[in-house]
Design a protein around this motif. Structure first.
Motif, PDB file in Angstrom:
ATOM      1  N   ALA A 129       0.831  -1.201   0.000  1.00 45.35           N
ATOM      2  CA  ALA A 129       0.000   0.000   0.000  1.00 45.35           C
ATOM      3  C   ALA A 129       0.870   1.257   0.000  1.00 45.35           C
ATOM      4  O   ALA A 129       0.506   2.269  -0.611  1.00 45.35           O
ATOM      5  N   GLU A 130       2.025   1.189   0.654  1.00 45.24           N
ATOM      6  CA  GLU A 130       2.916   2.346   0.707  1.00 45.24           C
ATOM      7  C   GLU A 130       4.126   2.078  -0.172  1.00 45.24           C
ATOM      8  O   GLU A 130       4.662   0.976  -0.197  1.00 45.24           O
ATOM      9  N   LYS A 131       4.576   3.112  -0.876  1.00 43.83           N
ATOM     10  CA  LYS A 131       5.682   2.942  -1.817  1.00 43.83           C
ATOM     11  C   LYS A 131       7.043   3.026  -1.132  1.00 43.83           C
ATOM     12  O   LYS A 131       8.009   2.407  -1.590  1.00 43.83           O
ATOM     13  N   ASP A 132       7.134   3.807  -0.061  1.00 43.92           N
ATOM     14  CA  ASP A 132       8.434   3.999   0.601  1.00 43.92           C
ATOM     15  C   ASP A 132       8.603   3.088   1.806  1.00 43.92           C
ATOM     16  O   ASP A 132       9.306   3.417   2.747  1.00 43.92           O
ATOM     17  N   VAL A 133       7.953   1.959   1.783  1.00 44.05           N
ATOM     18  CA  VAL A 133       8.026   1.030   2.891  1.00 44.05           C
ATOM     19  C   VAL A 133       9.358   0.275   2.886  1.00 44.05           C
ATOM     20  O   VAL A 133       9.981   0.096   1.828  1.00 44.05           O
ATOM     21  N   THR A 134       9.818  -0.116   4.085  1.00 47.84           N
ATOM     22  CA  THR A 134      10.983  -0.998   4.196  1.00 47.84           C
ATOM     23  C   THR A 134      10.514  -2.318   4.787  1.00 47.84           C
ATOM     24  O   THR A 134       9.492  -2.374   5.481  1.00 47.84           O
ATOM     25  N   VAL A 135      11.275  -3.369   4.520  1.00 41.26           N
ATOM     26  CA  VAL A 135      10.838  -4.701   4.921  1.00 41.26           C
ATOM     27  C   VAL A 135      11.888  -5.356   5.799  1.00 41.26           C
ATOM     28  O   VAL A 135      13.070  -5.024   5.747  1.00 41.26           O
ATOM     29  N   SER A 136      11.430  -6.316   6.599  1.00 40.35           N
ATOM     30  CA  SER A 136      12.318  -7.115   7.435  1.00 40.35           C
ATOM     31  C   SER A 136      12.730  -8.356   6.659  1.00 40.35           C
ATOM     32  O   SER A 136      12.462  -8.487   5.461  1.00 40.35           O
ATOM     33  N   ASN A 137      13.352  -9.287   7.355  1.00 36.28           N
ATOM     34  CA  ASN A 137      13.636 -10.578   6.751  1.00 36.28           C
ATOM     35  C   ASN A 137      12.335 -11.339   6.534  1.00 36.28           C
ATOM     36  O   ASN A 137      11.270 -10.949   7.035  1.00 36.28           O
ATOM     37  N   ILE A 138      12.414 -12.457   5.820  1.00 37.20           N
ATOM     38  CA  ILE A 138      11.233 -13.264   5.518  1.00 37.20           C
ATOM     39  C   ILE A 138      11.340 -14.578   6.281  1.00 37.20           C
ATOM     40  O   ILE A 138      12.396 -15.209   6.303  1.00 37.20           O
ATOM     41  N   VAL A 139      10.243 -14.982   6.921  1.00 36.52           N
ATOM     42  CA  VAL A 139      10.156 -16.303   7.552  1.00 36.52           C
ATOM     43  C   VAL A 139       9.078 -17.087   6.835  1.00 36.52           C
ATOM     44  O   VAL A 139       8.177 -16.512   6.204  1.00 36.52           O
ATOM     45  N   SER A 140       9.173 -18.423   6.923  1.00 36.46           N
ATOM     46  CA  SER A 140       8.210 -19.220   6.163  1.00 36.46           C
ATOM     47  C   SER A 140       7.989 -20.569   6.817  1.00 36.46           C
ATOM     48  O   SER A 140       8.836 -21.057   7.573  1.00 36.46           O
TER      49      SER A 140
END
Length: 1126
Positions: A129-140
């Motif tokens: 939804a937001e363009k300037d978002v930052t992300v964490s690592n991915i878990v699965s």
């Protein structure tokens, strides 16, 4: 226990297309495969015996420009799919497929290694939804992925590429508070369990904090969310995993708000939290996330400024140790109890003024991971720790580790033989030849390990002379005495065995075998002399997979899940020899099914009954009686570190202690007469150090104070991990890390180094407490020849004396409590034991010197009168020990007695030429005389005759220079100081008369005797030389100029003779030393002396060696005469 060995291995990586981010973004090991995701490409490597790149995928420049560099990645649990998120938020899914083509290596095919292809499945932009978002690592999990966003929400994606959108996560726990460590928790292995946490208000946390890390623990149904402001929240999740992300609920908040990374040990249920302070905090998830302890490098001289914050944490596969990497420098491996097992950071002292970070670069150029640690991963067996340096894309470092899973699972390990096993070798502690412990690297046969890599189980026989080793298939046996391997002759038989556990039963190897075709387990009994199906003694099917196993004599313990205990009795008919066919029968003698809510056992060991021999004879029990042989109790070590005792008769279990990593049952394990640990029931090791447990003869075996006695004094260094015992020496064998550096290698070599610590003093004190004086004496006599014996005796007396002092202090505070005669006599009993050994005199005075002098009277009332001990040492000519008693005598008997003893000892030491010791006695005597003089007038104190002589003994600064008149020197001194001087002058005269000049020099240096004053007074006495020729010949014989020390002595004497202008001696010594400048200075003013000197040297044939010296002097003197004539 994990210990690094050898040099780090380097795995080179492909160079990408000049990425802007100089960092590997993902690193994972699954099923023997190693995946590395860099900003521009992916690489898949084999992490098995041979490190081979199996496949790769390189993104082109157009893809990187259009969709951005790789930012985050995750590997599916089945290792078939890879998900990569780019910086422009494109999701790439890749499929990993293996071809049927095996990789050729050295002309041979490597089993299980096939080339792989990494092919893209889809590429789609994530609709954030937001363009300037930052992300964490991915878990699965197996079907879904989850990542955290900078707005504090979670985003769910399926492995099919379906986007489920964001889910808001309330960061506030439902109970409205959080758990934080107390301010008085202690670092490095000291438990803080049960310490109440600190409640921090909710308004301390901003709801808009970004999520920077997710940590998923599916077995515990927990998700840990780490925010950018350092807050860590524990969340519960659905049994269905990440499918229903909306069901994730915050439960509690952990830490004090400075967390930067986290990792979970699911088996141990421990959460490790790395902080900005460089400290790792361990939380017990089974006990409401209470703080257990924290570990750091503070005690090793490194602060947060040196290492930076923690960057990553990696648990070993069995959760018994964890690796910690720091942002600025290095990594360290800790045991769960806080023992530092390995560190890449070079050791410095605590007193070091300079910080390690400002040391010259060349001092640390060989240190691995000098720039910090970015990512870490253990391989699936724990034999290799892979690490990537910060801002590095070029390579992976692989550290080789050996492990020793003591007393865990279904493999037995005797404490007599200490073995660390790596993936293809054994590291065996050797202690047979000398008292020095050494580590032997024992490589396994290539024919076996190349087909059955890696080593999975190792068990040593009871006597430690045979080692059974099992890899992926089969079994091999090593004979330590003859240094030979025994293997299966038929490889097909070897491949049918999948060993899941190893035990030794006398000369029989017991193998827990997994039958792949029927998915069942069985016990196989092989004689050690022949590994073949034809020699198989017995095959026993098991009900299920065994959880733990143990052997004691003819009994085997097998425990299944959840907690079903089966005990079998083994009976052998016939002899175990290669020429006979013995028959082995197995019968079940006991079955227990125990209902408990506790964690599963990690180890169980039989505890034999420790019946005294007189009780056995009274009851007429024989070794053939099965009631005597079958143990009725066993120790249980649970996964969470709890140690308890199980009564096999009624199934009752008694908790003993917690936070235990390993234990050894020592009673009934050795039949040797020289066994020093016969009286010990068992030992355990944990964060408290080493603890020794003894049996009790109490009526109620479950009464706490009567059941077992705990000895808290035996602790190991936090760098030494205990591996086993040497029962004949009474020592615990541990291992610690050392690093050796070489100019020809980039990295240091890690060397596990064995170390020994004695427990003899603990055993002796326990025997004395139980009035077993004969047993204590026999135990001490068995170890009297050991190099550590004197230290043990000293430590024994010191601990008993300290306890006696503490009891007396407590009794003084409680005046109504009478003095306990039994406890106070323990000191006397200890002294009675020590009197049987010649070390007694040294031990007593050493303990006295380590304790407060106010308590010496109590010590010597038990040990014996100090003057009597002194006299015994004096008669035995143990003068150094006798000298140590002088201060004690002065304290207990008064200065007059001590001065008398010191004067006797001074004369004896001078007669034995012990001049350093004589100097110490002189200093004591004059100090004692000074204290006596303080009662006299000031004039008596300020007129010593010899400023040099008494100046050394403390009168240098406060005395004016007196006259050198002999009459005043003795009249104004007290008789005590005069006695000292008389003894010294008498000895000096004795040495001078015999021309023992080397001894004279040593005497003057040792006692600081004023040789100048003595020479002035004895110029015409014993120091006089009859004539030059005989003097030169005699002194030349006494002082051999070919010996360097003799030349130094002659120089020393010459300097003193020059100061008193003693011409006879100056001429002789200068001639011997060939000091022509001294002789020239003497002869130029006395030509008559020169002529006599020249005639004497020329007329004696023995002095021809000095003719060249004569020529030089004659030339110099003639030049003076010529100049005078001009």
């Amino acid at each position: 226990m994990y210990m690094a060995y050898g040099w780090p291995q380097v795995i080179p990586l492909e160079q990408g297309l000049c990425p802007s981010s100089q960092k590997i973004i993902y690193f994972k090991v699954i099923n023997g495969l190693l995946l590395v995701v860099s900003p521009s490409h992916l690489e898949l490597w084999s992490s098995s015996q041979h490190k081979v790149r199996l496949g790769k995928f390189m993104r082109d420049s157009d893809s990187l420009q259009r969709e951005g560099e790789n930012l985050q990645a995750v590997w599916s649990p089945d290792a078939k799919l890879i998900a990569v998120l780019t910086s422009s938020f494109y999701l790439h899914l890749f499929k990993v497929q293996f071809s049927e083509k095996k990789i050729q290596f050295g002309g041979k095919q490597l089993s299980g290694l096939f080339l792989a292809s990494i092919s893209p499945l889809l590429s789609e932009q994530v609709p954030f939804a937001e363009k300037d978002v930052t992300v964490s690592n991915i878990v699965s999990d197996s079907k879904h992925m989850l990542l955290g966003l900078s707005n504090g929400s979670l985003y769910s994606i399926s492995w099919k590429g379906e986007f489920y959108g964001t889910f808001e996560l309330d960061p506030f726990p439902r109970d409205g508070c959080e758990i934080a460590p107390s301010s008085h928790s202690i670092d490095n292995g000291v438990a803080s369990k049960g310490v109440p946490g600190t409640v921090i208000a909710n308004h301390c946390v901003s709801k808009k904090s970004a999520i920077i890390q997710l940590e998923l623990c599916f077995p515990l149904r927990l998700l840990f969310v780490l925010y950018s402001d350092g807050q860590l929240v524990s969340c519960s999740m659905s049994k269905k995993g990440l499918k229903h992300a909306e069901s994730i609920k915050a439960e509690k908040r952990l830490g004090i708000g400075d967390a930067v990374c986290t990792s979970v040990a699911s088996e141990q249920q421990i959460l490790a939290v790395g902080t900005k302070r460089g400290v790792v905090e361990l939380y017990d998830l089974a006990e409401s996330a209470s703080l257990i302890r924290s570990v750091s490098l503070y005690d090793w001289g490194y602060s947060m400024e040196d290492t930076g914050p923690v960057s990553c944490i990696a648990w070993t596969p069995d959760n018994s140790a964890f690796a910690v990497g720091w942002k600025l420098r290095g990594l360290t491996v800790w045991s769960i109890s806080g023992c530092r097992l390995m560190s890449t950071i070079r050791q410095i002292g605590l007193s070091s003024v300079s910080s390690p970070m400002v040391k010259p670069v060349n001092e640390c150029k060989y240190e691995p991971l000098m720039g910090g640690t970015s990512l870490m991963q253990w391989d699936e067996y724990g034999y290799r720790l892979y690490a990537i340096e910060e801002r590095s894309l070029e390579r992976i470092l692989g550290f080789s580790f050996g492990k020793c899973c003591l007393n865990r699972g279904v493999s037995g390990m005797t404490y007599v033989r200490q073995v660390i096993y790596g993936d293809d070798r054994l590291l065996v502690v050797q202690s047979e030849d000398t008292d020095e412990l050494k580590m032997l690297h024992l490589n396994l046969p290539v024919s076996y390990i190349s087909q059955n890599w890696p080593v999975q189980h190792v068990a040593a026989s009871k006597d430690g002379m045979y080692l059974a080793v099992a890899g992926l298939h089969g079994l091999i046996i090593y004979d330590i005495r003859f240094k030979k391997w025994r293997v299966f002759g038929d490889i097909t038989q070897e491949q049918k065995i999948q060993c899941k556990g190893l035990l030794w039963m006398g000369k029989i190897v017991v193998v827990c075998n997994y039958v792949d075709s029927t998915n069942t387990y069985e016990l196989l009994f092989y004689p050690r002399y022949h590994l073949d199906q034809s020699s198989l003694l017995c095959r026993k099917p098991l009900l299920a997979k065994p959880m733990v196993m143990d052997v004691y004599q003819d009994y085997i313990l097998v425990t299944y899940r959840p907690f079903d205990v089966h005990i079998f009795h083994v009976k052998i008919f016939g002899e175990l020899t290669p020429f006979t066919t013995p028959n082995l029968q197995l019968s079940t003698v006991r079955e227990l099914s125990i209902m408990t809510a506790k964690t599963h056992p990690a180890a169980m060991r039989f505890v034999p009954d420790q019946l005294p021999r007189e009780r056995i004879s009274d009851n007429h029990l024989t070794n053939s009686d099965p009631l005597l042989k079958e143990p009725a109790r066993c120790l249980i070590l649970r996964v969470n570190g709890e140690l308890s005792l199980l009564d096999l008769d009624d199934g009752r279990e008694r908790e003993l202690t917690d936070s235990v990593e390993l234990f050894w049952v020592t009673c009934g394990q050795s039949e040797e007469k020289a066994n020093l640990i016969e009286e010990v029931s068992w030992l355990d090791y944990g964060h408290r150090g080493m603890q020794v447990w003894y049996p009790s003869l109490g009526v109620d075996p479950f009464k706490q104070e009567d059941f077992l006695q705990l000895d808290p004094e035996l602790e190991f260094d936090r760098e030494v991990y205990p591996l086993g015992l040497l029962p004949n020496a009474g020592v615990v064998v541990g291992v610690s890390q050392r690093m050796s550096f070489s100019a020809c290698t980039e990295f240091p070599c890690f060397e596990p180094t064995p170390q020994a610590q004695t427990i003899l003093h603990c055993l002796l004190r326990h025997l004395i407490q139980r009035d077993k004086r004969e047993e204590a004496l026999r135990l001490a006599q068995l170890s009297a020849e050991k190099p550590h014996f004197s230290h043990c005796m000293e430590w024994l007396l010191f601990t008993v004396f300290e306890a006696d002092i503490s009891r007396q202090s407590a009794n003084k505070n409680q005046s109504s409590v009478p003095k306990n005669a039994k406890n106070s006599s323990l000191l006397e009993k200890t002294c009675d034991l020590l009197r049987n050994f010649p070390e007694y005199f040294d031990v007593v005075v050493s303990v006295a010197r380590k304790t407060d002098g106010r308590h010496w009277a109590d010590l010597f009332s038990a040990a014996g009168r100090s003057t009597e001990l002194f006299e015994e040492c004096f008669q035995r000519r143990w003068y150094r020990t006798a000298a140590c008693y002088i201060l004690v005598i002065a304290k207990l008997e008064g200065p007059a007695v001590s001065q008398y003893c010191a004067l006797r000892l001074l004369q004896a030491t001078l007669d034995e030429s012990l001049y350093e010791l004589a100097g110490e006695l002189v200093r004591f005597l004059l100090r004692s005389g000074r204290e006596y003089e303080q009662a006299s007038t000031d004039s008596d104190r300020q007129a010593p005759s010899s400023p040099r002589f008494l100046g050394y003994f403390g009168f240098r600064s406060s005395y004016r220079k007196p006259s050198l008149d002999k009459s005043t020197s003795f009249k104004e001194q007290n008789a005590h100081v005069a006695s000292v001087k008389n003894i010294l002058e008498s000895h000096a005269s004795y040495l001078m008369s015999g021309k023992e000049l080397s001894k004279l020099v040593a005497f003057v240096k040792g006692t600081q005797f004023d040789l100048v004053e003595y020479l002035q007074r004895e110029r015409h006495g014993c120091a006089r030389l009859e004539n030059f020729a005989s003097g030169l010949e005699l002194i030349g014989q006494k002082l051999q100029m070919s010996i360097l020390q003799s030349r130094f002595d002659a120089e020393f004497l010459l300097a003193h003779m020059c100061s008193v202008k003693f011409k006879e001696w100056i001429v002789v010594l200068a001639t011997l030393l060939r000091r022509s400048e001294v002789l020239f200075d003497l002869f130029q003013h006395d030509m008559r002396l020169w002529k006599a000197y020249s005639i004497t040297l020329q007329s004696h044939p023995a002095f021809t060696e000095y003719h060249d010296l004569l020529g030089d002097l004659e030339e110099q003197l003639s030049s003076i005469g010529t100049s005078d004539e001009k």
